[in-house]
Scaffold this motif. Structure first.
Motif, short mmCIF file in Angstrom:
data_model
loop_
_atom_site.label_atom_id
_atom_site.label_comp_id
_atom_site.label_asym_id
_atom_site.label_seq_id
_atom_site.Cartn_x
_atom_site.Cartn_y
_atom_site.Cartn_z
N ASP A 110 32.54 39.70 40.31
CA ASP A 110 32.75 40.86 41.18
C ASP A 110 34.08 40.78 41.90
O ASP A 110 34.49 39.68 42.33
N PRO A 111 34.73 41.93 42.11
CA PRO A 111 35.98 41.95 42.88
C PRO A 111 35.82 41.28 44.25
O PRO A 111 36.75 40.65 44.76
N ALA A 112 34.63 41.41 44.85
CA ALA A 112 34.40 40.85 46.18
C ALA A 112 34.63 39.34 46.22
O ALA A 112 34.93 38.76 47.27
N LYS A 149 47.47 55.75 35.34
CA LYS A 149 48.66 55.00 34.93
C LYS A 149 49.61 55.88 34.11
O LYS A 149 50.75 55.49 33.86
N THR A 200 25.16 49.86 45.04
CA THR A 200 26.34 50.30 45.80
C THR A 200 26.66 51.76 45.47
O THR A 200 26.93 52.58 46.36
N VAL A 253 39.43 51.70 45.10
CA VAL A 253 40.72 51.04 44.87
C VAL A 253 41.67 51.03 46.07
O VAL A 253 42.55 50.18 46.14
N PHE A 286 41.04 42.26 37.95
CA PHE A 286 42.27 42.63 38.68
C PHE A 286 43.36 43.11 37.73
O PHE A 286 44.34 43.70 38.15
N GLY A 305 31.90 52.48 39.69
CA GLY A 305 32.42 53.82 39.46
C GLY A 305 31.71 54.57 38.35
O GLY A 305 31.45 55.78 38.46
N MET A 318 31.19 51.29 53.73
CA MET A 318 29.79 50.91 53.44
C MET A 318 29.73 49.51 52.86
O MET A 318 30.64 49.06 52.17
N GLY A 326 34.49 51.30 35.81
CA GLY A 326 33.96 49.99 36.18
C GLY A 326 32.47 50.05 36.51
O GLY A 326 31.81 51.08 36.32
N ALA A 338 38.74 48.29 47.88
CA ALA A 338 40.18 48.55 47.81
C ALA A 338 40.81 47.50 46.90
O ALA A 338 41.67 46.73 47.31
N ALA A 383 40.85 56.42 36.15
CA ALA A 383 40.79 55.10 35.50
C ALA A 383 42.11 54.82 34.80
O ALA A 383 42.89 55.74 34.55
N GLY A 384 42.32 53.54 34.48
CA GLY A 384 43.59 53.14 33.87
C GLY A 384 43.50 53.09 32.35
O GLY A 384 42.81 52.23 31.80
N CYS A 392 34.38 52.17 49.70
CA CYS A 392 33.53 51.16 49.06
C CYS A 392 34.34 49.89 48.82
O CYS A 392 33.85 48.79 48.99
N MET A 448 23.42 44.88 41.99
CA MET A 448 24.22 45.16 43.19
C MET A 448 25.21 46.32 43.01
O MET A 448 25.28 47.21 43.86
N1 LIG Z 1 31.15 47.90 49.69
C1 LIG Z 1 30.30 47.26 48.91
O1 LIG Z 1 29.19 46.91 49.31
C2 LIG Z 1 30.72 46.97 47.51
C3 LIG Z 1 29.80 46.47 46.57
C4 LIG Z 1 30.23 46.28 45.25
C5 LIG Z 1 31.55 46.56 44.91
N2 LIG Z 1 32.40 47.01 45.87
C6 LIG Z 1 33.79 47.36 45.53
O2 LIG Z 1 33.74 48.37 44.54
C7 LIG Z 1 34.92 48.31 43.77
C8 LIG Z 1 34.56 48.30 42.29
O3 LIG Z 1 33.83 47.11 42.00
P1 LIG Z 1 33.26 46.86 40.54
O4 LIG Z 1 32.40 45.68 40.62
O5 LIG Z 1 32.68 48.13 40.04
O6 LIG Z 1 34.56 46.49 39.71
P2 LIG Z 1 35.04 47.20 38.38
O7 LIG Z 1 35.42 48.61 38.74
O8 LIG Z 1 34.05 46.98 37.31
O9 LIG Z 1 36.35 46.39 37.98
C9 LIG Z 1 37.51 46.48 38.69
C10 LIG Z 1 38.41 47.63 38.18
O10 LIG Z 1 39.32 47.97 39.21
C11 LIG Z 1 40.46 48.55 38.65
N3 LIG Z 1 41.67 48.03 39.28
C12 LIG Z 1 42.08 46.74 39.30
N4 LIG Z 1 43.27 46.64 39.95
C13 LIG Z 1 43.59 47.91 40.33
C14 LIG Z 1 44.69 48.47 41.03
N5 LIG Z 1 45.69 47.71 41.47
N6 LIG Z 1 44.70 49.81 41.25
C15 LIG Z 1 43.70 50.59 40.80
N7 LIG Z 1 42.63 50.12 40.14
C16 LIG Z 1 42.58 48.79 39.90
C17 LIG Z 1 40.46 48.21 37.16
O11 LIG Z 1 40.17 49.40 36.44
P3 LIG Z 1 41.40 50.34 35.90
O12 LIG Z 1 41.73 49.78 34.55
O13 LIG Z 1 40.80 51.68 35.88
O14 LIG Z 1 42.53 50.16 36.86
C18 LIG Z 1 39.30 47.23 37.03
O15 LIG Z 1 38.69 47.31 35.77
C19 LIG Z 1 35.69 47.08 44.23
O16 LIG Z 1 36.68 47.50 45.15
C20 LIG Z 1 34.62 46.27 44.93
O17 LIG Z 1 35.15 45.40 45.88
C21 LIG Z 1 32.01 47.21 47.14
#
Ligand SMILES: NC(=O)c1ccc[n+]([C@@H]2O[C@H](COP(=O)([O-])OP(=O)(O)OC[C@H]3O[C@@H](n4cnc5c(N)ncnc54)[C@H](OP(=O)(O)O)[C@@H]3O)[C@@H](O)[C@H]2O)c1
Length: 345
Positions: A61-63, A212, A146, A235, A333, A173, A287, A170, A258, A191-192, A256, A142
């Protein structure tokens, strides 16, 4: 009654070696191999109330990038020397907790390692008849929670409204856009790359914008002619700033994540266009999914129903091998994952 089950399996595990990734250093920018130590130690058999789990799939996870930093957040940082925190799915090898027996499939915070010995209270049983195991780390896990609570509880989309989501291909999303469609909204994803935009069309999004490839503001104007009612932001950074210029009146922005900022070495880029909130009587709300823990079961039931009915499609991006963890994590990332990134142990 406490059960000590599967002594054979437990005895086998006692001789097993547990390989682990421990945090070696706090990264600057993107995490490097040298920020990790690959260690081994004997498997620890459970004490009363504990369960020994053999990991099968780990959630990347990004987190995790945030947990590697020092300092206050919504959860304590992983300390130097500790096994890296990770959610995971696995099979119970030995149980000294009444609710579990050997062979049960469970979810818990297993960590980036092959075996975890945990308090049974921290584990949830899974039912493979409802969905294949990795889905419990994605749409039924999770990230799915979310998407569900972030969109419905904070975004409050109304039928006919326009929902824009970034990081749309992702784990979070892709579910946000599909729930928006289920709720009768227009779903627009950012998306990219072409492959990801094609994937969004397959999922039923009304429009996909390759951020992109061109002028995002122009594309938003084209695909959201009445403005953006809900923006689900995964993002941050420049894209958040652009979407702020396209808000409809009373828009809701769900903060959600960044991900564009998580590896920044020059500080977080804030939204310059925030006065759009004032002009449009809009709101921006953060959130954290853990706040909804007591409602996960309710959401998972509804989501499982949508999956069974073919209304919600799930996709996992599975990479094999615990050893690949440092490089596989970076896929998030670099935008190299489509759907939920999972490490098969
Ligand atoms: N608040 C909460 O409780 C909670 C819970 C879960 C996740 N989150 C957050 O939700 C977001 C998505 O998480 P996920 O698990 O679903 O990850 P994900 O979207 O499956 O994977 C990350 C994606 O982010 C995009 N990305 C990476 N670097 C970027 C940049 N510099 N600019 C724009 N896009 C970029 C990439 O897609 P592209 O190829 O499209 O760029 C990458 O595939 C994250 O920010 C995460 O921290 C928050």
């Amino acid at each position: 009654m406490l059960r000590r089950v599967s002594d054979d399996a437990g005895a086998a595990a006692v001789n097993a070696i547990n390989h682990q990734f421990r945090l070696a250093a706090r990264p600057v920018g993107l995490p490097k191999r040298t920020d990790w130590n690959y260690t081994e130690e004997p498997v620890r058999r459970p004490n009363d109330g504990e369960v020994l789990v053999k990991a099968q799939y780990l959630s990347l996870d990004p987190a995790m990038r945030g947990w590697m930093n020092e300092g206050k957040s919504y959860i304590a940082p992983v300390q130097i020397g500790e096994v890296m925190r990770a959610g995971g799915l696995g099979e119970v090898v030995e149980s000294r907790h009444a609710a579990f027996k050997a062979g049960d499939l469970v979810y818990g915070t297993l960590g980036v390692q092959e075996y975890a010995t945990l308090d049974g209270k921290a584990l949830t049983k899974l039912d493979q008849r409802i969905a294949p195991l990795p889905v419990y780390l994605g749409a039924l896990g999770m990230p799915g929670m979310t998407a569900y609570f972030g969109l419905l509880d904070i975004g409050k989309p109304q039928p006919g409204q326009t929902v824009v989501v970034s990081g749309a291909a992702g784990a979070v999303g892709s579910v946000v856009g599909q729930i928006a469609k289920i709720k009768g909204c227009r779903a627009v994803g950012l998306a990219g790359g072409k492959e990801k935009c094609d994937f969004l069309q397959e999922l039923g999004f009304d429009a996909a914008i390759d951020y992109k490839a061109g002028d995002v503001k122009k594309a938003l104007r084209q695909h959201c002619p009445n403005g953006v009612d809900v923006y689900f932001d995964n993002v941050g950074g420049e894209i958040l700033d652009i979407v702020l210029t396209q808000l409809a009146r009373k828009a809701r922005i769900v903060i959600c994540g960044a991900i564009s900022q998580y590896n920044s070495t020059s500080g977080v880029q804030g939204p310059a266009n925030y006065l759009s909130l004032l002009v449009n009587r809009a709101s921006m709300t953060g959130m954290v999914v853990f706040d909804y823990a007591d409602r996960y079961a309710e959401a998972a039931r509804e989501m499982a129903g949508w999956i069974a009915a073919g209304k919600l499609k799930t996709r996992e991006d599975i990479v094999e091998g615990l050893q690949t963890f440092p490089e596989t994590l970076l896929k998030l990332f670099k935008g190299e994952n489509v759907g939920k990134l999972v490490l098969k142990v």
